[in-house]
Write an enzyme that holds these catalytic residues in place. Structure first.
Site, short mmCIF file in Angstrom:
data_model
loop_
_atom_site.label_atom_id
_atom_site.label_comp_id
_atom_site.label_asym_id
_atom_site.label_seq_id
_atom_site.Cartn_x
_atom_site.Cartn_y
_atom_site.Cartn_z
N SER A 616 2.91 0.46 -3.21
CA SER A 616 4.10 -0.54 -2.65
C SER A 616 4.61 -1.11 -4.16
O SER A 616 4.93 -0.24 -5.13
CB SER A 616 3.49 -1.39 -1.72
OG SER A 616 4.74 -2.44 -1.45
N ASP A 693 8.46 5.68 6.28
CA ASP A 693 8.44 4.44 5.81
C ASP A 693 9.64 3.77 5.88
O ASP A 693 10.83 3.94 5.53
CB ASP A 693 8.14 4.56 4.25
CG ASP A 693 7.57 3.25 3.57
OD1 ASP A 693 7.86 2.10 4.22
OD2 ASP A 693 6.93 3.26 2.64
N HIS A 728 4.70 2.80 5.92
CA HIS A 728 4.23 2.15 4.61
C HIS A 728 2.66 2.18 4.38
O HIS A 728 2.11 2.34 3.27
CB HIS A 728 4.63 0.70 4.55
CG HIS A 728 4.88 0.43 2.93
ND1 HIS A 728 5.47 1.08 2.21
CD2 HIS A 728 4.07 -0.56 2.34
CE1 HIS A 728 5.22 0.29 0.76
NE2 HIS A 728 4.57 -0.67 1.08
#
EC number: 3.4.14.5
Length: 768
Positions: A616, A693, A728
């Site tokens: 991330s 995602d 994610h």
């Protein structure tokens, strides 16, 4: 309360005290076994448990509800040590996901048929169970797992719930639909995606007044917000459908149209819904961060408002009867940004004064502290002060005039529990704050008891205390079984230290050494940053024995790991974190490179094999580090990275970068764009991303890879791995295990990479 094995609790049989003293450093084990991949990633064998309880208000303070090991719901009294079964195991709904107890213990609200939506939100069917007959009654007669939120009023005479983006109120006599305009673009009482993810951090946007006579709720309008489509190629099927299903998500990116937000007030007595005009900022720029009642009844409610880029803040009170508004507090944060602490709590009058106050966390002194704000407006009073930060309000005891809180007073990597009196302004530690540790606490409804949770660095445990007593009543969770497992293993040695930058500022570092570490050997090292604004990775909490422990344990890997919290991260004051404003990726990358240069000087570090991996924001930071072309890092792994902040959501990005129109040069500099570092990194780069995602879109990886390929990065320098339909977290269809196996493989290859290795393509540029 959400159900789960973690909530199992039997007070009757708990021990009198902790029988294994905790040490101010992480355990290293006393055995000889090394942790394997399966024992860390697939099914961790060293996993301390904890207990969460739901304190309830009854005649006796110290009563709480828990789910027993057989699945039943029970109420436990600390005072009498009596346990009463509320719901027998055979009366609990089979697919129960969560529950909420009626304030007078007459019934239970169950959430069943759970379907996850976003980070916090989910759909479910709800049932009300009478605790005399144990009969279940549906909250809505025709429900089909489609209710978005439901909960009791404080008095228990009503349930507010949201269905199809409309607010309803249930009572024992009837159900009333409060709003009728809910649609795919209009949300009543629940946040849209961006407010859930970036502002409220919750799945609801409605709040009963303390006397339950009024209901405040937010209305979000996504009209004009651009839509992003996320394809699902498998869509949970074994055979892929001919056409992928597409999630159409209203997702405002940088400088795009944001949802507008309005405050509504429902009078339960009249059924009238009033619209409140919050004129703190232009309606198209208004961000509402918090709604809190400043009363014991329903006289007034506070709204914390921000401008679009969240560097201006106003707290506005609303007189519920007249709907008149008043700005009682303002802040300018244009030197950086203003965090939404979500901590406003009304406390009423202080001492003999007739003035009423509320408590909030603010960093207006340069450090996040507790402040007393007059409800009528005026100068606030600092309840705590110093070059350290309050990280959370744990409980407020109005009778004793105390606030219980967590802070970094001893060190930014630690958390100790304190109380402070708003009568004397005296702070008192509830634990020995001279010993390095991370603590938390959960307080009973009347504040007479609390569960003190030790969270590290040694094995966590929990004890029950009475207020003003230094001796525990009993041990709730000892995790003694974890010590039995630790006797079998030898673990990486974790230590903490600081690196001093040339500027004089310090960076917190967490180091793991391989289990058979010898200072006479040289080891490869992996940097594992996150590094985002206000975040923290270097903490003296218990460190899970997962992938980082594996790569320090496997004799074919034996990596040292460093986790470095760069400038911009949290809990070291406003100046430290605010330096990255308008220039994300620059200082963070500089700090990681500088830390790696310091590591390379150590005699036990193999300076030819220094890798970096992040997820991330950490993936983005890894990408910016490789972009610097420093030569110090030899391998980069970017997992689910942002590659260009123009691709990310507006409310997060603009908080730190401002708008694209205001800071175009900053956006250009913050994107991963320069490719020289990618051509020159000795061990290459691996990019991993999930195609499903909905947070950091696959678009980020796709655009970055296109840039690298288009600029002639050699195939032996670039490896790309997508994970079909994974979000994610990258877990779909075994994605997580594959990801870590792939990462371990790349680290193994990097460790054994020779200086001269590489195909001829890597030795000359390519022309197209």
């Amino acid at each position: 309360m959400k159900l789960g094995k973690w909530s199992v609790l039997l007070l009757v049989g708990c021990t009198a005290a902790i029988d294994i003293p905790r040490k101010p450093f992480p355990p290293t084990g006393s055995g000889h076994k090394r942790l394997t991949f399966n024992e860390t990633v697939v099914k961790p064998v060293i996993a301390p448990s904890s207990t969460a309880v739901e304190w309830i208000s009854t005649a006796e303070d110290g009563d709480y509800v828990f789910q027993d090991s057989d699945g039943s719901l029970k109420i436990q009294s600390i005072v009498t040590n009596h346990t009463q079964t509320l719901v027998p195991a055979d009366k609990v709904p089979d697919d129960a996901y969560s529950y909420w107890i009626h304030p007078n213990l007459s019934s239970v609200l169950w959430a069943t048929n759970y379907t996850k939506q976003y980070r916090y939100s989910y759909f479910a069917s709800y049932y009300i169970q009478d605790l005399q007959s144990f009969k279940l009654a549906p909250l809505a007669s025709n429900q089909a797992g489609d209710i978005q939120y439901a909960n009791w009023s404080p008095t228990g005479d009503a349930i507010a719930f949201v269905r199809a983006n409309n607010v309803y109120v249930w009572t024992a006599k009837s159900t009333t639909q409060i709003t009728t305009d809910g649609s795919a673009d209009l949300f009543n009482g629940v946040p849209d995606w961006i407010y859930e993810e970036e502002i409220l951090g919750d799945r609801h946007a409605l709040w009963f007044s303390p006397d339950a006579e009024y209901l405040a709720f937010l209305r979000f309008n996504e009209t004009g917000v651009p839509t992003f489509r996320v394809p699902y190629y498998m869509d949970n099927e074994e055979v892929a459908p001919p056409y992928p299903r597409e999630l159409e998500l209203r997702y405002p990116k940088v400088s795009q149209t944001n949802p507008t937000v309005e405050v509504r007030l429902l009078s339960r007595a009249t059924g009238e819904v009033s619209s409140v005009s919050i004129k703190a900022f232009n309606a198209t720029d208004l961000v509402i961060g918090e709604v809190a009642w400043l009363t014991e009844t329903h006289s007034q409610v506070a709204v914390k408002a921000f401008n679009r880029v969240q560097d201006q803040q106003k707290v506005v009170t609303v007189d519920v009867l007249s709907l008149k508004t008043k700005t009682i507090s303002e802040r300018d944060g244009t030197d950086g940004w203003l965090d939404n602490a979500l901590s406003i709590t009304y406390i009423g009058q202080i001492g003999d004064s007739k003035a009423e106050y509320y408590i909030d966390i603010s960093d207006e002194s340069g450090w996040a502290h507790l402040w007393l704000f007059p409800v009528a407006g005026g100068r606030p009073m600092a309840l705590t002060k110093g070059e350290w930060e309050v990280t959370a309000i744990l409980s407020i005891d109005k009778q004793r005039q105390l606030v219980y809180y967590l802070s970094t007073q001893h060190h930014s990597t630690e958390r100790h529990v304190y109380s402070v009196s708003w009568k004397t302004f005296t702070a008192t530690p509830l634990v020995d704050d001279t010993v390095a540790a991370v603590w938390s606490a959960s307080f009973s409804s009347q504040g007479g008891y609390y569960i003190l949770s030790y969270r590290g660095p040694d094995v966590p445990y929990q004890e029950l205390y009475a207020i003003n007593s230094t001796k525990p009543l009993c041990t709730i969770t000892s995790n003694a079984a974890v010590y039995d497992v630790l006797k079998q293993y030898t673990l990486p040695k974790i230590s903490y230290f600081e690196l001093r930058l040339p500027s004089g500022e310090t960076l917190n570092v967490m180091q793991r050494l391989p289990v058979s570490f010898s200072p006479r050997k040289k080891y490869p090292i992996l940097f594992t940053p996150y590094g985002g604004p206000g975040a923290q990775e270097v903490s003296k909490a218990w460190q899970s024995q997962t992938f980082k422990s594996y790569i320090a344990s496997d004799p074919e890997l034996e990596f040292v790991t460093w986790t470095v919290d760069n400038r911009g991260t949290g809990y070291k004051g406003r100046r430290f974190r605010g330096q990255v404003a308008k220039q994300l990726g620059r200082l963070e990358a500089q700090d990681q490179v500088w830390a790696a240069q310091q590591a390379a000087k150590l005699p036990f570090i193999d300076a030819e094999h220094i890798a970096i991996w992040g997820w991330s924001y950490g993936g983005y930071l890894t990408g910016k580090v490789i972009e610097t072309d420093s030569g110090v890092f030899s391998l980069g792994v970017l997992t689910a990275p942002v590659s260009d902040w123009r691709f990310y959501d507006s409310m997060y990005t603009e908080r730190y970068m401002k708008t694209l129109q205001e800071n175009a040069n900053g956006y250009n500099a913050s994107a991963i764009w320069d490719v020289a570092g990618y051509k020159n990194v000795r061990g290459g780069v691996l990019i991993q991303h999930g195609t499903g995602d909905d947070n950091v879109h696959f678009q980020n990886a796709a655009a970055l890879v296109d840039r690298l390929v288009g600029e002639g990065v050699s195939p032996d320098k670039l490896q790309v791995q997508w994970f079909t339909d994974s979000d994610h977290g990258i877990r779909y269809h075994g994605g997580s295990v594959f990801l870590y196996r792939q990462l371990a493989k790349r680290l193994y290859e990097e460790k054994h990479r020779k200086k001269s290795e590489g195909h001829q393509w890597s030795k000359r540029s390519l022309e197209f």
